[in-house]
Design an enzyme around this catalytic site. Structure first.
Site, PDB file in Angstrom:
ATOM      1  N   GLY A   1      60.081   0.913  -6.378  1.00 49.90           N
ATOM      2  CA  GLY A   1      58.725   0.524  -6.868  1.00 49.90           C
ATOM      3  C   GLY A   1      58.043   0.537  -5.669  1.00 49.90           C
TER       4      GLY A   1
ATOM      5  N   GLU B   1      67.795   9.718  -8.718  1.00 50.84           N
ATOM      6  CA  GLU B   1      67.264  10.354 -10.389  1.00 50.84           C
ATOM      7  C   GLU B   1      66.613  11.442 -10.391  1.00 50.84           C
ATOM      8  OE1 GLU B   1      64.633   6.987  -9.156  1.00 50.84           O
ATOM      9  OE2 GLU B   1      66.510   7.652  -8.492  1.00 50.84           O
TER      10      GLU B   1
ATOM     11  N   HIS C   1      66.340   8.240  -3.821  1.00 49.34           N
ATOM     12  CA  HIS C   1      66.194   8.498  -5.215  1.00 49.34           C
ATOM     13  C   HIS C   1      67.194   9.438  -5.870  1.00 49.34           C
ATOM     14  CE1 HIS C   1      62.535   5.914  -5.835  1.00 49.34           C
ATOM     15  NE2 HIS C   1      62.499   6.120  -4.483  1.00 49.34           N
TER      16      HIS C   1
ATOM     17  N   SER D   1      53.262  11.883 -39.965  1.00 49.69           N
ATOM     18  CA  SER D   1      52.110  12.762 -39.282  1.00 49.69           C
ATOM     19  C   SER D   1      52.372  14.262 -39.634  1.00 49.69           C
ATOM     20  CB  SER D   1      52.275  12.276 -37.886  1.00 49.69           C
ATOM     21  OG  SER D   1      53.316  12.816 -37.079  1.00 49.69           O
ATOM     22  N   GLY D   2      53.564  14.725 -39.659  1.00 52.10           N
ATOM     23  CA  GLY D   2      54.001  15.901 -39.969  1.00 52.10           C
ATOM     24  C   GLY D   2      54.668  16.539 -38.707  1.00 52.10           C
ATOM     25  N   GLY D   3      54.728  15.960 -37.600  1.00 53.58           N
ATOM     26  CA  GLY D   3      55.358  15.981 -36.299  1.00 53.58           C
ATOM     27  C   GLY D   3      56.898  15.908 -36.361  1.00 53.58           C
ATOM     28  N   VAL D   4      57.639  16.608 -35.163  1.00 49.69           N
ATOM     29  CA  VAL D   4      59.081  15.920 -35.489  1.00 49.69           C
ATOM     30  C   VAL D   4      59.496  14.586 -35.433  1.00 49.69           C
ATOM     31  CG1 VAL D   4      61.050  16.543 -34.092  1.00 49.69           C
ATOM     32  CG2 VAL D   4      59.220  18.258 -34.098  1.00 49.69           C
ATOM     33  N   ASP D   5      58.771  13.857 -34.797  1.00 48.44           N
ATOM     34  CA  ASP D   5      59.189  12.383 -34.579  1.00 48.44           C
ATOM     35  C   ASP D   5      59.238  11.774 -36.037  1.00 48.44           C
ATOM     36  OD1 ASP D   5      59.335  13.247 -31.833  1.00 48.44           O
ATOM     37  OD2 ASP D   5      57.513  12.180 -31.252  1.00 48.44           O
ATOM     38  N   SER D   6      57.993  11.650 -36.486  1.00 45.93           N
ATOM     39  CA  SER D   6      57.863  11.120 -37.823  1.00 45.93           C
ATOM     40  C   SER D   6      58.939  11.714 -38.805  1.00 45.93           C
ATOM     41  CB  SER D   6      56.369  10.886 -38.329  1.00 45.93           C
ATOM     42  OG  SER D   6      55.762  12.135 -38.508  1.00 45.93           O
ATOM     43  N   SER D   7      59.019  12.643 -38.968  1.00 49.65           N
ATOM     44  CA  SER D   7      59.823  13.748 -39.834  1.00 49.65           C
ATOM     45  C   SER D   7      61.251  13.218 -39.733  1.00 49.65           C
ATOM     46  CB  SER D   7      59.600  15.354 -39.909  1.00 49.65           C
ATOM     47  OG  SER D   7      58.386  15.420 -39.889  1.00 49.65           O
TER      48      SER D   7
ATOM     49  N   CYS E   1      66.223   2.340  -3.545  1.00 52.12           N
ATOM     50  CA  CYS E   1      64.916   2.138  -2.763  1.00 52.12           C
ATOM     51  C   CYS E   1      64.591   0.691  -2.566  1.00 52.12           C
ATOM     52  CB  CYS E   1      63.899   3.156  -3.283  1.00 52.12           C
ATOM     53  SG  CYS E   1      62.505   3.513  -2.218  1.00 52.12           S
ATOM     54  N   TYR E   2      63.343   0.458  -3.418  1.00 51.91           N
ATOM     55  CA  TYR E   2      63.004  -0.907  -3.483  1.00 51.91           C
ATOM     56  C   TYR E   2      64.206  -2.011  -3.812  1.00 51.91           C
ATOM     57  CZ  TYR E   2      59.968  -5.301  -4.435  1.00 51.91           C
ATOM     58  OH  TYR E   2      59.960  -6.569  -4.452  1.00 51.91           O
TER      59      TYR E   2
ATOM     60  N   LYS F   1      62.500  12.304 -26.345  1.00 55.28           N
ATOM     61  CA  LYS F   1      62.171  13.325 -27.284  1.00 55.28           C
ATOM     62  C   LYS F   1      63.311  14.221 -27.671  1.00 55.28           C
ATOM     63  CE  LYS F   1      58.652  15.612 -29.496  1.00 55.28           C
ATOM     64  NZ  LYS F   1      57.809  14.796 -30.471  1.00 55.28           N
TER      65      LYS F   1
END
Length: 522
Positions: A61, A180, A178, A232-238, A88-89, A378
């Protein structure tokens, strides 16, 4: 974050103290096959009670633990006895809260550092050897100067004498660096050691298990109710639509709002796939005049996003009334949308995803949100799409923002400019596919800049728009770097666009890299 998800799998709680790379901790854990959730420090106590995690990770942070009022970890977590990894923090607040000391004013350490391993530890067993040096990534000003009781130093760096400090008996581990980030080459292995060997979790975070769990969750939430899905036609909503349809069948009606801001021929492709291939009830709403009319002349990108979000809500309200009422509205919200839409520490992230309804719907709608992808990144959505049988060509499509081409048209939106942009974008993607590069690139698109330049074409002078091309590589959509096309390819694309698209007389390639955050063109 709004509400912790009640999970049926063993999990890790990540407490966010405001680091811009907190999301990468979650990515590394998901890659290790372990489910985790990120929650801000001021809501972590509630999340801890709901999740009942098997282990906890403290993020880094920007604050100084020596400042009055700086973030702290919940006492419930420290008193629980669950294994803790503090970064770290996180290391500094853990040390301070357990009776150690932290001071500022010492030599800062930002960037690459060499870590020397002094003693063995379960954290890096099988990864690092005693007496050897390894590269890590540091980012700190303050540092621990006195360890709490029971802790010992097992690794140091030139400016971090407590680079790794551990209490093996209490299963509390802390790093000043870090693990990550990719700049710590073995960091992912350390995180995997923590969740597998120290916490004791299995790699049971799979899309098959997630699919089964979410189908049960959707059925329990919806019951006999009706659901409208914002397609929407995108991958997510499909993917969201297919998963919900598998759960509740014809209780789902997809509403595809054609706002006139989509890529070339995309609206026809969406309607054909869902009506003809999957036989899912679909309402196609042609709202292009409404959206484009509302956006015409509007240059502010945030106003554009909010306008588009408002019009979507209004459209769904109207469709719900036509369909005799629906109790639920489904949408393809992802985990990065949720993270970026909530300001954990008062920063600017609260406005990044304002076109998503991640904070809930207006009360007047009297509908509940169904968001079956809310826990996924994603690439995990793509994996779920393949699990559900979506064609690879569709699953692998480059991400397309909810506001569509409106945010790839800096300045006012007009039908003429949209047409110019669509054709340029289609040419660009066509050449990328022909070169066999499409699957190597996370996202590629054209942008019509709000500037016109004088050019000479043949024997005439032109005064037309500048088109910018963008292509980035990314794994998770949280960070991105530009794709290194050779100039011959850029030249070929530019020649086609200038020759085939009236309205453009100059093409440039954007080589911007993006730190953690959205990779859409703002």
């Amino acid at each position: 974050m709004t509400e912790p998800a009640a999970t049926a799998v063993d999990s890790i709680l990540i407490i966010d103290f405001g680091s811009q790379v907190t999301q990468l901790i979650a990515r590394r854990l998901r890659e290790a096959g372990v489910y985790c959730e990120i929650h801000p420090f001021n809501k972590a106590a509630e999340a801890f009670r709901v999740m009942r995690p098997k282990g906890v990770i403290f993020s880094g942070g920007p604050a100084s633990v020596t400042d009055e009022g700086s973030p702290r970890a919940p006492h419930e977590v420290l008193q629980s006895g669950v294994p803790i990894l503090a970064i770290c923090y996180g290391q500094q607040t853990l040390a301070l809260q357990l009776g150690g000391k932290v001071e500022g004013g010492h030599a800062r350490e930002f960037g690459r550092a060499d870590l020397e391993i002094r003693e063995p530890s379960a954290l890096y067993e099988g990864v690092w050897e005693i007496g050897q040096r390894y590269p890590v990534w540091m980012s700190h000003g303050d540092r621990v100067t006195e360890l709490p009781a029971g802790f010992k130093v097992v690794a140091t760096s030139p400016n971090a004498p407590f680079a790794i400090a551990v209490n093996e008996d209490a299963k509390r581990y802390s790093t000043m660096f870090h693990p990550e980030v990719v700049h710590t080459p073995d960091g992912g292995k350390l995180l995997a050691n923590f969740v597998h060997n120290i916490v004791g979790l299995k790699s049971d975070w799979t899309m098959s298990a997630y699919r089964a769990r979410m189908i049960e969750k959707i059925r329990a939430q919806v019951g006999k109710g009706r659901v409208l899905c914002a397609l929407s036609g995108g991958v997510d909503s499909s993917v969201a639509a297919l998963l919900i349809h598998e759960a509740i069948g014809d209780q789902l009606t997809c509403v595809f709002v054609d706002h006139g801001l989509m890529r070339l021929n995309e609206a026809d492709e969406v309607v054909s796939m869902f009506r003809d291939h999957y036989n899912i009830p679909l309402v196609h709403v042609d709202a292009a005049d409404t959206f484009i009319g509302a956006l015409e002349g509007e240059a502010d990108p945030e106003t554009k996003r909010k306008t588009i979000g408002r019009l979507f809500i209004e459209t769904f309200e109207a469709e719900a009334r036509k369909l005799g009422g629906a109790q639920f509205l489904a949408q393809g919200t992802l985990y990065p949308d949720v993270i970026e839409s909530v300001s954990f520490t008062g920063g600017p992230s609260v406005t990044i995803k304002s076109h998503h309804n991640v904070g809930g719907l207006p009360e007047r709608m009297h509908m509940q949100l169904v968001e079956p992808l809310r826990e996924l990144f994603k690439d995990e959505v793509r994996a779920l799409g393949r699990e559900l049988g979506l064609p690879d060509k569709f699953v692998g499509r480059h991400p397309f923002p909810g506001p569509g081409l409106a945010i790839r048209l800096p300045g006012g939106v007009t039908r003429e400019k949209l047409d110019i942009l669509r054709r340029a974008d289609a040419i660009y993607l066509d050449e990328i596919r022909k070169a066999g590069l499409y699957d190597k690139i996370w996202q590629a698109f054209a942008v019509l800049l709000p500037v016109q330049t004088v050019g000479v074409m043949g024997d005439g002078r032109t005064y037309e728009f500048v088109c910018a091309l963008r292509a980035v590589t990314s794994v998770d959509g949280m960070t991105a770097d530009f794709y290194p096309f050779d100039m011959a390819f850029i030249g070929k694309v530019a020649t086609r666009i200038i020759n085939e698209v009236r309205g453009i007389n100059r093409v440039v390639y954007d080589v911007t890299s993006k730190p953690p955050g959205t990779i859409e063109w703002e």
